[in-house]
Design an enzyme around this catalytic site. Structure first.
Site, mmCIF file in Angstrom:
data_model
loop_
_atom_site.group_PDB
_atom_site.id
_atom_site.type_symbol
_atom_site.label_atom_id
_atom_site.label_comp_id
_atom_site.label_asym_id
_atom_site.label_seq_id
_atom_site.Cartn_x
_atom_site.Cartn_y
_atom_site.Cartn_z
ATOM 1 C CG ASP A 122 16.374 -15.290 4.332
ATOM 2 O OD1 ASP A 122 16.642 -16.440 3.969
ATOM 3 O OD2 ASP A 122 15.991 -15.004 5.472
ATOM 4 C CB SER A 180 19.752 -17.799 5.016
ATOM 5 O OG SER A 180 19.379 -17.650 6.368
ATOM 6 C CG HIS A 181 22.808 -18.113 8.720
ATOM 7 N ND1 HIS A 181 21.582 -17.514 8.478
ATOM 8 C CD2 HIS A 181 23.711 -17.117 8.784
ATOM 9 C CE1 HIS A 181 21.755 -16.204 8.413
ATOM 10 N NE2 HIS A 181 23.022 -15.933 8.595
HETATM 11 P P1 NDP Z 1 13.554 -14.475 11.036
HETATM 12 O O1 NDP Z 1 12.884 -13.196 10.706
HETATM 13 O O2 NDP Z 1 13.317 -15.635 10.160
HETATM 14 O O3 NDP Z 1 13.157 -14.923 12.512
HETATM 15 C C1 NDP Z 1 13.478 -14.110 13.608
HETATM 16 C C2 NDP Z 1 13.013 -14.758 14.891
HETATM 17 O O4 NDP Z 1 11.607 -14.635 14.981
HETATM 18 C C3 NDP Z 1 13.326 -16.245 14.981
HETATM 19 O O5 NDP Z 1 13.783 -16.540 16.257
HETATM 20 C C4 NDP Z 1 11.981 -16.891 14.668
HETATM 21 O O6 NDP Z 1 11.825 -18.173 15.268
HETATM 22 C C5 NDP Z 1 11.025 -15.904 15.263
HETATM 23 N N1 NDP Z 1 9.719 -15.953 14.656
HETATM 24 C C6 NDP Z 1 9.423 -15.958 13.352
HETATM 25 N N2 NDP Z 1 8.090 -16.016 13.164
HETATM 26 C C7 NDP Z 1 7.538 -16.056 14.404
HETATM 27 C C8 NDP Z 1 6.201 -16.113 14.894
HETATM 28 N N3 NDP Z 1 5.164 -16.156 14.062
HETATM 29 N N4 NDP Z 1 6.009 -16.146 16.221
HETATM 30 C C9 NDP Z 1 7.038 -16.109 17.077
HETATM 31 N N5 NDP Z 1 8.341 -16.054 16.680
HETATM 32 C C10 NDP Z 1 8.569 -16.025 15.359
HETATM 33 O O7 NDP Z 1 15.139 -14.257 11.193
HETATM 34 P P2 NDP Z 1 16.068 -13.240 10.398
HETATM 35 O O8 NDP Z 1 15.815 -13.434 8.951
HETATM 36 O O9 NDP Z 1 15.962 -11.880 10.952
HETATM 37 O O10 NDP Z 1 17.528 -13.798 10.781
HETATM 38 C C11 NDP Z 1 17.930 -15.061 10.287
HETATM 39 C C12 NDP Z 1 19.277 -15.429 10.825
HETATM 40 O O11 NDP Z 1 20.289 -14.631 10.231
HETATM 41 C C13 NDP Z 1 19.480 -15.297 12.327
HETATM 42 O O12 NDP Z 1 19.830 -16.592 12.800
HETATM 43 C C14 NDP Z 1 20.658 -14.354 12.463
HETATM 44 O O13 NDP Z 1 21.568 -14.673 13.532
HETATM 45 C C15 NDP Z 1 21.343 -14.528 11.150
HETATM 46 N N6 NDP Z 1 22.189 -13.382 10.820
HETATM 47 C C16 NDP Z 1 23.554 -13.503 10.978
HETATM 48 C C17 NDP Z 1 24.379 -12.427 10.693
HETATM 49 C C18 NDP Z 1 25.864 -12.503 10.884
HETATM 50 O O14 NDP Z 1 26.537 -11.559 10.566
HETATM 51 N N7 NDP Z 1 26.404 -13.569 11.412
HETATM 52 C C19 NDP Z 1 23.829 -11.169 10.186
HETATM 53 C C20 NDP Z 1 22.403 -11.145 10.120
HETATM 54 C C21 NDP Z 1 21.616 -12.223 10.412
HETATM 55 P P3 NDP Z 1 11.916 -19.535 14.365
HETATM 56 O O15 NDP Z 1 13.376 -19.696 14.022
HETATM 57 O O16 NDP Z 1 11.361 -20.597 15.249
HETATM 58 O O17 NDP Z 1 11.083 -19.290 13.142
#
Ligand code: NDP
Length: 338
Positions: A188, A47-48
């Protein structure tokens, strides 16, 4: 997988640079964005990654983003670094500020970076990982445009307002989490909408304020914070740090800007801590490893960031796979044969 095309990371990087430069970005701005997009593809954070390139190009074409902006660095206080992005993309402004931020944090124990007047469209883990690779604890937040309803409300006010945090580790990549304060990241939901797949319950409400699993209705209505009022409080904190503290726009103000599908104007707040300067004399890295080992000892757990780190080995070996229609669109934006 017939609709997906295999690419090397070098090909991803070159294509993104080409698409941005063909639309007016300077080589240095294009290089910084391409690096971030390629890192997202490397870690399979779709998504990024390439998905964002049409938006980056749209904001160059509309004139909203100055693709030739040269960020300006200053130090308004002994522990504060500021970067004026001059309405360019965020990645180059962040690159400009992160080195001085790390130096200052090592010197003083605590330092902050205010990136202002940038256009942000990326994940935040790259900046906090950079700090943690330099032996620092990093925290980063950014606001966006109004997409998320405050707790109890039905109208969007907050951005999806991500929070990223990274901690150094011994001889391995830092632990880093990076998460939107919305129940699901906007990108997403957009991918679900494009593929006509429902989103889980609790992700959002439609324009009528009623809960829905239709991604298009959520995009037209409002997203919900994760964890109800708790996620909403984190979104509020992000608005205050990335808006009020550093002197930039709140999401609802950024939402009044040009809607060209590209990154909105706003700021990013980054905090760096050096635990070695906290005067306890303890081996803080080993202390953290003790905690990580306790977590790993519980079946079913993993550390945040482990998925991304594991993906690096895979994409270094096999390359990435990009959706064919998206790739054709980016090649067309770059003026390349599709
Ligand atoms: P996710 O819900 O996919 O994941 C959030 C965090 O939780 C990640 O660090 C992930 O690690 C971790 N995680 C997920 N599953 C587990 C697990 N079972 N156990 C432990 N840790 C876990 O992310 P979001 O969908 O909330 O966000 C996605 C991206 O969107 C982010 O990078 C965010 O910076 C970006 N974003 C950017 C914005 C902007 O304006 N620039 C605005 C909003 C979001 P892992 O990656 O290893 O799965």
């Amino acid at each position: 997988m017939t609709d997906r095309i295999v690419m090397s990371l070098e090909e991803v990087d070159a294509l993104v640079r080409h698409a941005l430069e063909a639309n007016g970005a300077s080589p240095v701005q294009a290089r910084a964005v391409a690096r971030i997009v390629t890192m997202a593809e490397r870690d399979i954070c779709e998504s990024h990654g390439l998905f964002r390139v049409p938006g980056y190009v749209a904001s160059l074409r509309s004139g909203k983003v100055d693709g030739k902006a040269v960020p300006v660095l200053s130090q308004p206080a002994p522990s504060v670094i500021a970067v004026d992005a001059k309405k360019g993309f965020a990645p180059l402004a962040l690159e400009t500020g992160l080195g001085p931020l790390a130096d200052l944090a090592h010197e003083t124990g605590v330092a902050a970076l205010a990136v202002r007047r940038c256009h942000h469209f990326a994940a935040l883990w790259p900046e906090v990982e950079t700090l943690a690779e330099a032996g620092l604890v990093g925290l980063a937040v950014t606001a966006a445009t109004p997409m998320v309803a405050p707790a109890g409300g039905t109208r969007p006010l907050y951005g999806t307002n991500p929070v990223a945090f990274a901690f150094p580790r011994d001889d391995q990549p830092p632990m880093a989490f990076d998460m939107a304060s919305a129940a699901m990241a906007r990108g997403d939901i957009m991918i679900h909408a494009r593929e006509a797949e429902p989103v889980p319950e609790g992700v959002g409400i439609g324009p009528d304020g009623a809960p829905t699993t239709d991604p298009a209705a959520v995009l037209a209505g409002a997203q919900l914070p994760f964890g109800g009022y708790k996620g909403a409080a984190i979104a509020l904190m992000v608005e205050l740090l990335a808006g009020a503290v550093i002197g930039d726009l709140f999401s609802f103000e950024a939402g009044r800007g040009l809607k060209d599908g590209g990154p909105p104007e706003g700021g990013e707040f980054v905090l760096a801590l050096d635990p070695a300067r906290f005067g306890h004399g303890r081996d803080w890295v080993a202390r953290a490893e003790t905690l990580f080992a306790e977590i790993a000892a519980i079946e079913g757990t993993r550390l945040p960031g482990d998925r991304r780190i594991a993906n690096r080995a895979k994409t270094a070996r096999d390359g990435i796979t990009a959706k064919a229609p998206l790739l054709a669109e980016i090649r067309s934006l770059a003026g390349e044969p599709t």
